[in-house]
Design a protein around this motif. Structure first.
Motif, mmCIF file in Angstrom:
data_model
loop_
_atom_site.group_PDB
_atom_site.id
_atom_site.type_symbol
_atom_site.label_atom_id
_atom_site.label_comp_id
_atom_site.label_asym_id
_atom_site.label_seq_id
_atom_site.Cartn_x
_atom_site.Cartn_y
_atom_site.Cartn_z
ATOM 1 N N GLU A 152 -11.405 -9.002 -3.481
ATOM 2 C CA GLU A 152 -10.625 -9.815 -4.135
ATOM 3 C C GLU A 152 -10.391 -9.297 -5.721
ATOM 4 O OE1 GLU A 152 -12.264 -13.637 -4.156
ATOM 5 O OE2 GLU A 152 -11.388 -14.136 -2.090
ATOM 6 N N SER A 153 -11.327 -8.160 -5.903
ATOM 7 C CA SER A 153 -11.080 -7.577 -7.143
ATOM 8 C C SER A 153 -9.808 -6.510 -7.160
ATOM 9 C CB SER A 153 -12.141 -6.861 -7.743
ATOM 10 O OG SER A 153 -12.536 -5.681 -6.864
ATOM 11 N N VAL A 154 -9.264 -6.360 -5.997
ATOM 12 C CA VAL A 154 -8.330 -5.302 -5.822
ATOM 13 C C VAL A 154 -7.037 -6.041 -6.277
ATOM 14 C CG1 VAL A 154 -7.033 -3.883 -4.203
ATOM 15 C CG2 VAL A 154 -9.432 -4.091 -3.820
ATOM 16 N N SER A 155 -6.140 -5.298 -7.023
ATOM 17 C CA SER A 155 -5.044 -5.632 -7.614
ATOM 18 C C SER A 155 -4.122 -6.169 -6.704
ATOM 19 C CB SER A 155 -4.441 -4.817 -8.702
ATOM 20 O OG SER A 155 -3.065 -5.111 -8.994
ATOM 21 N N GLU A 156 -3.514 -7.440 -6.895
ATOM 22 C CA GLU A 156 -2.799 -8.024 -5.712
ATOM 23 C C GLU A 156 -1.294 -7.236 -5.759
ATOM 24 O OE1 GLU A 156 -2.756 -10.164 -3.437
ATOM 25 O OE2 GLU A 156 -4.738 -10.759 -3.734
ATOM 26 N N GLY A 157 -1.059 -6.617 -7.007
ATOM 27 C CA GLY A 157 0.091 -5.585 -7.060
ATOM 28 C C GLY A 157 0.005 -4.479 -6.200
ATOM 29 N N LYS A 158 -1.140 -3.940 -5.886
ATOM 30 C CA LYS A 158 -1.190 -2.802 -5.001
ATOM 31 C C LYS A 158 -0.910 -3.501 -3.415
ATOM 32 C CE LYS A 158 -4.445 0.050 -8.112
ATOM 33 N NZ LYS A 158 -5.505 0.536 -7.960
ATOM 34 N N VAL A 159 -1.449 -4.555 -3.208
ATOM 35 C CA VAL A 159 -1.252 -4.898 -1.906
ATOM 36 C C VAL A 159 0.402 -5.258 -1.573
ATOM 37 C CG1 VAL A 159 -1.693 -7.056 -0.466
ATOM 38 C CG2 VAL A 159 -3.557 -6.109 -1.635
ATOM 39 N N GLU A 160 0.982 -5.875 -2.513
ATOM 40 C CA GLU A 160 2.354 -6.367 -2.588
ATOM 41 C C GLU A 160 3.065 -4.856 -2.404
ATOM 42 O OE1 GLU A 160 3.214 -8.517 -6.172
ATOM 43 O OE2 GLU A 160 1.999 -10.375 -5.291
ATOM 44 N N ASP B 208 -3.306 -1.111 8.090
ATOM 45 C CA ASP B 208 -3.163 -0.194 6.621
ATOM 46 C C ASP B 208 -3.377 -0.744 5.459
ATOM 47 O OD1 ASP B 208 -2.094 1.902 8.372
ATOM 48 O OD2 ASP B 208 -0.056 1.282 8.188
ATOM 49 N N ILE B 209 -3.143 -1.902 5.149
ATOM 50 C CA ILE B 209 -3.862 -2.561 4.009
ATOM 51 C C ILE B 209 -5.049 -2.748 3.728
ATOM 52 C CG2 ILE B 209 -3.472 -4.744 2.625
ATOM 53 C CD1 ILE B 209 -0.634 -4.966 3.602
ATOM 54 N N ILE B 210 -5.758 -3.190 5.012
ATOM 55 C CA ILE B 210 -7.145 -3.401 5.095
ATOM 56 C C ILE B 210 -7.971 -2.173 4.851
ATOM 57 C CG2 ILE B 210 -9.017 -4.002 6.493
ATOM 58 C CD1 ILE B 210 -7.176 -5.875 7.985
ATOM 59 N N PHE B 211 -7.733 -1.215 5.430
ATOM 60 C CA PHE B 211 -8.409 0.180 5.465
ATOM 61 C C PHE B 211 -8.079 0.982 4.072
ATOM 62 C CE2 PHE B 211 -9.324 -1.029 9.702
ATOM 63 C CZ PHE B 211 -10.482 -0.797 9.893
ATOM 64 N N ASN B 212 -6.803 1.048 3.816
ATOM 65 C CA ASN B 212 -6.185 2.038 2.683
ATOM 66 C C ASN B 212 -5.837 1.342 1.460
ATOM 67 O OD1 ASN B 212 -6.166 3.946 4.716
ATOM 68 N ND2 ASN B 212 -3.937 3.472 5.296
ATOM 69 N N VAL B 213 -5.957 0.057 1.377
ATOM 70 C CA VAL B 213 -5.851 -0.651 0.139
ATOM 71 C C VAL B 213 -7.144 -1.319 -0.170
ATOM 72 C CG1 VAL B 213 -4.528 -2.113 -1.061
ATOM 73 C CG2 VAL B 213 -3.311 -0.959 0.161
ATOM 74 N N TYR B 214 -7.256 -2.351 0.529
ATOM 75 C CA TYR B 214 -8.531 -2.915 0.123
ATOM 76 C C TYR B 214 -9.888 -2.316 0.325
ATOM 77 C CZ TYR B 214 -6.297 -7.882 0.120
ATOM 78 O OH TYR B 214 -5.463 -8.857 -0.138
ATOM 79 N N LEU B 215 -10.169 -1.981 1.514
ATOM 80 C CA LEU B 215 -11.631 -1.057 1.461
ATOM 81 C C LEU B 215 -11.635 0.080 0.545
ATOM 82 C CD1 LEU B 215 -12.396 -1.489 5.318
ATOM 83 C CD2 LEU B 215 -13.225 -2.789 3.164
ATOM 84 N N ARG B 216 -10.457 1.079 0.701
ATOM 85 C CA ARG B 216 -10.256 2.132 -0.171
ATOM 86 C C ARG B 216 -10.384 1.855 -1.582
ATOM 87 N NH1 ARG B 216 -8.844 7.345 0.548
ATOM 88 N NH2 ARG B 216 -7.897 8.263 -1.215
ATOM 89 N N GLU B 217 -9.746 0.809 -2.296
ATOM 90 C CA GLU B 217 -9.642 0.661 -3.632
ATOM 91 C C GLU B 217 -10.769 -0.044 -4.395
ATOM 92 O OE1 GLU B 217 -7.167 1.585 -5.832
ATOM 93 O OE2 GLU B 217 -6.223 2.531 -4.324
#
Length: 239
Positions: A133-141, A152-161
């Motif tokens: 939840e500390s990952v920026s919502e902007g990056k997810v959007e 892709d979002i789970i592995f390359n955004v949430y888990l990676r960031e």
């Protein structure tokens, strides 16, 4: 040799009860250390994987999440909260029949793996939830705008960031798990906790209790140092 004494002679003179336990055998220090590592490693794998799955599901199915689902969010949230609310010493007894079913016994080091895994997973799930939840919502959007799939979002955004933070919470969880192994050892599961209680405290052998405690602290320090180093390394690589 130190002052005319070898290491064995020094232990026998100043720490007689520690020396009497020896290194090998069922009660030896080497056996106790190995049992503690064994009871830390496998629950970290099983409980960690389960906690990671629950943590991810809690984040992606929450209100406003990329896969918002009230049922699965509520289910995972209640399961995690329920297991976190059960004191570990009670959990050991409560799931004894399940432990018997899984490993064929309720006593011993291997039997302790089941309650240890179930004891650590809710703690880690909450830690993973906070980290993701500390990952920026902007990056997810932004990823969604580019057409990234949920996977892709789970592995390359949430888990990676969040990987640096995930290493930090994993370190905290491992240290907590070492504490749980000591508690499991105190009721016969083996390890340094069993040595400290059964062969130290219960027999008034204070030297055994002190040495067992020092060894547990050394294990914790090693985990902390490795975790801090890895978190910094991962954080540097992500820049």
């Amino acid at each position: 040799m130190i002052g005319g004494f070898g290491m064995t002679e020094l232990l026998t003179k100043y720490l007689p009860n520690v020396a009497n336990l020896g290194w090998g055998g069922d009660t030896g220090w080497g056996t106790s250390i190995w049992q503690t590592i064994y009871m830390t490693f496998w629950p970290a794998i099983f409980g960690g994987l389960l906690g990671l799955i629950f943590g991810v599901v809690l984040v992606i199915t929450k209100p406003g999440g990329i896969m918002e689902n009230r049922f699965w969010f509520g289910f995972c949230d209640k399961v995690v909260s329920l297991f976190r609310a059960i004191p570990f010493i009670i959990l050991l007894a409560f799931i004894a029949p399940f432990t018997q079913l899984i490993v064929g016994t309720q006593i011993g080091t291997t039997a302790a793996l089941v309650p240890l895994s179930l004891g650590v997973f809710p703690f880690y799930a909450r830690q993973v939830q906070v980290a993701l939840e500390s990952v920026s919502e902007g990056k997810v959007e932004a990823a969604e705008a580019l057409g990234a799939t949920n996977t892709d979002i789970i592995f390359n955004v949430y888990l990676r960031e969040a990987r640096s933070e995930l290493v930090r919470v994993s370190t905290v969880t491992l240290i907590s798990l070492v504490g749980l192994t000591a508690m499991a050892g105190a009721i016969g599961a083996g390890g340094l906790g069993n040595t400290a209680i059964s062969y130290g405290y219960n027999r008034f052998n204070n030297d055994v209790t002190v040495v067992a405690t020092i060894l547990v602290l050394l294990l914790v320090v090693i985990i902390q140092l490795v975790g801090d180093w890895l978190a910094k390394r991962v954080n540097h690589q992500s820049r």
